[in-house]
Design a protein around this motif. Structure first.
Motif, PDB file in Angstrom:
ATOM      1  N   MET A   1       0.849  -1.180   0.000  1.00  0.00           N
ATOM      2  CA  MET A   1       0.000   0.000   0.000  1.00  0.00           C
ATOM      3  C   MET A   1       0.889   1.235   0.000  1.00  0.00           C
ATOM      4  SD  MET A   1      -2.666   1.176   2.930  1.00  0.00           S
ATOM      5  CE  MET A   1      -3.972   2.262   2.461  1.00  0.00           C
ATOM      6  N   ASN A   2       0.641   2.124  -0.908  1.00  0.00           N
ATOM      7  CA  ASN A   2       1.398   3.373  -0.979  1.00  0.00           C
ATOM      8  C   ASN A   2       0.561   4.521  -0.438  1.00  0.00           C
ATOM      9  OD1 ASN A   2       3.641   2.226  -2.168  1.00  0.00           O
ATOM     10  ND2 ASN A   2       2.835   2.488  -4.235  1.00  0.00           N
ATOM     11  N   ILE A   3       1.199   5.347   0.351  1.00  0.00           N
ATOM     12  CA  ILE A   3       0.542   6.540   0.887  1.00  0.00           C
ATOM     13  C   ILE A   3       0.814   7.691  -0.061  1.00  0.00           C
ATOM     14  CG2 ILE A   3       0.600   8.227   2.772  1.00  0.00           C
ATOM     15  CD1 ILE A   3      -0.816   5.704   3.535  1.00  0.00           C
ATOM     16  N   THR A   4      -0.221   8.396  -0.401  1.00  0.00           N
ATOM     17  CA  THR A   4      -0.058   9.529  -1.305  1.00  0.00           C
ATOM     18  C   THR A   4      -0.190  10.842  -0.545  1.00  0.00           C
ATOM     19  OG1 THR A   4      -2.418   9.668  -1.821  1.00  0.00           O
ATOM     20  CG2 THR A   4      -1.088   8.185  -3.189  1.00  0.00           C
ATOM     21  N   ARG A   5       0.192  11.881  -1.205  1.00  0.00           N
ATOM     22  CA  ARG A   5       0.066  13.233  -0.660  1.00  0.00           C
ATOM     23  C   ARG A   5      -1.385  13.516  -0.291  1.00  0.00           C
ATOM     24  NH1 ARG A   5      -1.249  18.132  -2.442  1.00  0.00           N
ATOM     25  NH2 ARG A   5      -0.024  19.917  -1.725  1.00  0.00           N
ATOM     26  N   ASP A   6      -2.299  13.070  -1.150  1.00  0.00           N
ATOM     27  CA  ASP A   6      -3.729  13.293  -0.905  1.00  0.00           C
ATOM     28  C   ASP A   6      -4.205  12.558   0.351  1.00  0.00           C
ATOM     29  OD1 ASP A   6      -3.933  14.910  -3.139  1.00  0.00           O
ATOM     30  OD2 ASP A   6      -4.544  13.260  -4.463  1.00  0.00           O
ATOM     31  N   ASP A   7      -3.647  11.364   0.610  1.00  0.00           N
ATOM     32  CA  ASP A   7      -3.995  10.630   1.838  1.00  0.00           C
ATOM     33  C   ASP A   7      -3.601  11.427   3.074  1.00  0.00           C
ATOM     34  OD1 ASP A   7      -4.980   8.444   0.385  1.00  0.00           O
ATOM     35  OD2 ASP A   7      -3.003   7.474   0.349  1.00  0.00           O
ATOM     36  N   ILE A   8      -2.402  11.990   3.054  1.00  0.00           N
ATOM     37  CA  ILE A   8      -1.917  12.781   4.189  1.00  0.00           C
ATOM     38  C   ILE A   8      -2.792  14.012   4.387  1.00  0.00           C
ATOM     39  CG2 ILE A   8       0.016  14.130   5.090  1.00  0.00           C
ATOM     40  CD1 ILE A   8       0.466  11.095   5.135  1.00  0.00           C
ATOM     41  N   ILE A   9      -3.134  14.684   3.310  1.00  0.00           N
ATOM     42  CA  ILE A   9      -3.989  15.878   3.401  1.00  0.00           C
ATOM     43  C   ILE A   9      -5.360  15.502   3.946  1.00  0.00           C
ATOM     44  CG2 ILE A   9      -5.171  17.649   2.033  1.00  0.00           C
ATOM     45  CD1 ILE A   9      -2.653  17.682   0.223  1.00  0.00           C
ATOM     46  N   HIS A  10      -5.910  14.370   3.492  1.00  0.00           N
ATOM     47  CA  HIS A  10      -7.226  13.926   3.952  1.00  0.00           C
ATOM     48  C   HIS A  10      -7.220  13.651   5.455  1.00  0.00           C
ATOM     49  CE1 HIS A  10     -11.121  11.971   3.948  1.00  0.00           C
ATOM     50  NE2 HIS A  10     -10.567  10.889   4.496  1.00  0.00           N
ATOM     51  N   VAL A  11      -6.213  12.920   5.944  1.00  0.00           N
ATOM     52  CA  VAL A  11      -6.127  12.605   7.373  1.00  0.00           C
ATOM     53  C   VAL A  11      -5.892  13.877   8.179  1.00  0.00           C
ATOM     54  CG1 VAL A  11      -4.796  11.364   9.125  1.00  0.00           C
ATOM     55  CG2 VAL A  11      -5.401  10.229   6.993  1.00  0.00           C
ATOM     56  N   ALA A  12      -5.071  14.773   7.668  1.00  0.00           N
ATOM     57  CA  ALA A  12      -4.824  16.043   8.359  1.00  0.00           C
ATOM     58  C   ALA A  12      -6.121  16.846   8.465  1.00  0.00           C
ATOM     59  CB  ALA A  12      -3.751  16.839   7.633  1.00  0.00           C
ATOM     60  N   ASP A  13      -6.924  16.832   7.425  1.00  0.00           N
ATOM     61  CA  ASP A  13      -8.218  17.534   7.459  1.00  0.00           C
ATOM     62  C   ASP A  13      -9.152  16.899   8.487  1.00  0.00           C
ATOM     63  OD1 ASP A  13      -7.487  19.400   5.550  1.00  0.00           O
ATOM     64  OD2 ASP A  13      -8.417  18.313   3.885  1.00  0.00           O
ATOM     65  N   LEU A  14      -9.168  15.571   8.546  1.00  0.00           N
ATOM     66  CA  LEU A  14     -10.013  14.884   9.521  1.00  0.00           C
ATOM     67  C   LEU A  14      -9.597  15.225  10.945  1.00  0.00           C
ATOM     68  CD1 LEU A  14     -10.320  11.333   7.913  1.00  0.00           C
ATOM     69  CD2 LEU A  14     -12.094  13.090   8.035  1.00  0.00           C
ATOM     70  N   ALA A  15      -8.284  15.371  11.161  1.00  0.00           N
ATOM     71  CA  ALA A  15      -7.764  15.696  12.487  1.00  0.00           C
ATOM     72  C   ALA A  15      -7.724  17.204  12.718  1.00  0.00           C
ATOM     73  CB  ALA A  15      -6.365  15.111  12.646  1.00  0.00           C
ATOM     74  N   ARG A  16      -8.193  17.957  11.750  1.00  0.00           N
ATOM     75  CA  ARG A  16      -8.196  19.419  11.826  1.00  0.00           C
ATOM     76  C   ARG A  16      -6.794  19.975  12.079  1.00  0.00           C
ATOM     77  NH1 ARG A  16     -13.377  19.872  11.229  1.00  0.00           N
ATOM     78  NH2 ARG A  16     -14.986  19.131  12.582  1.00  0.00           N
ATOM     79  N   LEU A  17      -5.831  19.416  11.313  1.00  0.00           N
ATOM     80  CA  LEU A  17      -4.448  19.875  11.393  1.00  0.00           C
ATOM     81  C   LEU A  17      -4.144  20.752  10.186  1.00  0.00           C
ATOM     82  CD1 LEU A  17      -2.653  16.549  12.393  1.00  0.00           C
ATOM     83  CD2 LEU A  17      -3.265  18.460  13.880  1.00  0.00           C
ATOM     84  N   ASP A  18      -3.472  21.835  10.443  1.00  0.00           N
ATOM     85  CA  ASP A  18      -3.037  22.722   9.364  1.00  0.00           C
ATOM     86  C   ASP A  18      -1.579  22.394   9.076  1.00  0.00           C
ATOM     87  OD1 ASP A  18      -3.005  24.734   7.476  1.00  0.00           O
ATOM     88  OD2 ASP A  18      -2.516  26.296   8.959  1.00  0.00           O
ATOM     89  N   MET A  19      -1.326  21.776   7.932  1.00  0.00           N
ATOM     90  CA  MET A  19       0.028  21.333   7.603  1.00  0.00           C
ATOM     91  C   MET A  19       0.565  22.094   6.403  1.00  0.00           C
ATOM     92  SD  MET A  19      -0.387  17.214   8.126  1.00  0.00           S
ATOM     93  CE  MET A  19       1.340  16.915   7.918  1.00  0.00           C
ATOM     94  N   ASP A  20       1.840  22.494   6.501  1.00  0.00           N
ATOM     95  CA  ASP A  20       2.471  23.146   5.359  1.00  0.00           C
ATOM     96  C   ASP A  20       2.976  22.080   4.384  1.00  0.00           C
ATOM     97  OD1 ASP A  20       4.708  22.100   6.584  1.00  0.00           O
ATOM     98  OD2 ASP A  20       5.533  24.038   7.177  1.00  0.00           O
TER      99      ASP A  20
END
Length: 95
Positions: A1-20
């Protein structure tokens, strides 16, 4: 399973994290490396290895119950500021 940039952004949004962008790239690489390592572990031959819940053997440190002489209620209440019907009286703490 490969993690993509979009996966990280999606999880960050779910956790309400603002990531650069730098953090997104960093976590994408790190989590992808972790999942590749887990895949390697999944391919190991574990035939004959018993499942464990801990990496080390643990035993409970139970002690035997020992009957001791109880302190009389009257002796316990001697130093209480207030008592009523054999119980400690304390100030009300909830409204």
């Amino acid at each position: 399973m490969n993690i993509t940039r979009d996966d990280i952004i999606h999880v960050a949004d779910l956790a309400r994290l603002d990531m650069d962008e730098e953090s997104i790239q960093k976590f994408t690489v790190q989590i992808d490396d972790i999942l590749k390592y887990i895949e390697t572990l999944n391919n190991l031959d574990t035939e004959g290895v018993l499942p464990t819940s801990h990496a080390i053997v643990l035993t409970n440190a139970f002690r035997d119950d020992v009957i001791v002489q109880n302190i009389k209620r009257d002796a316990l209440l001697e130093n209480a500021p207030e008592d009523e019907n054999g119980s400690f009286m304390v100030p009300k703490v909830v409204g």
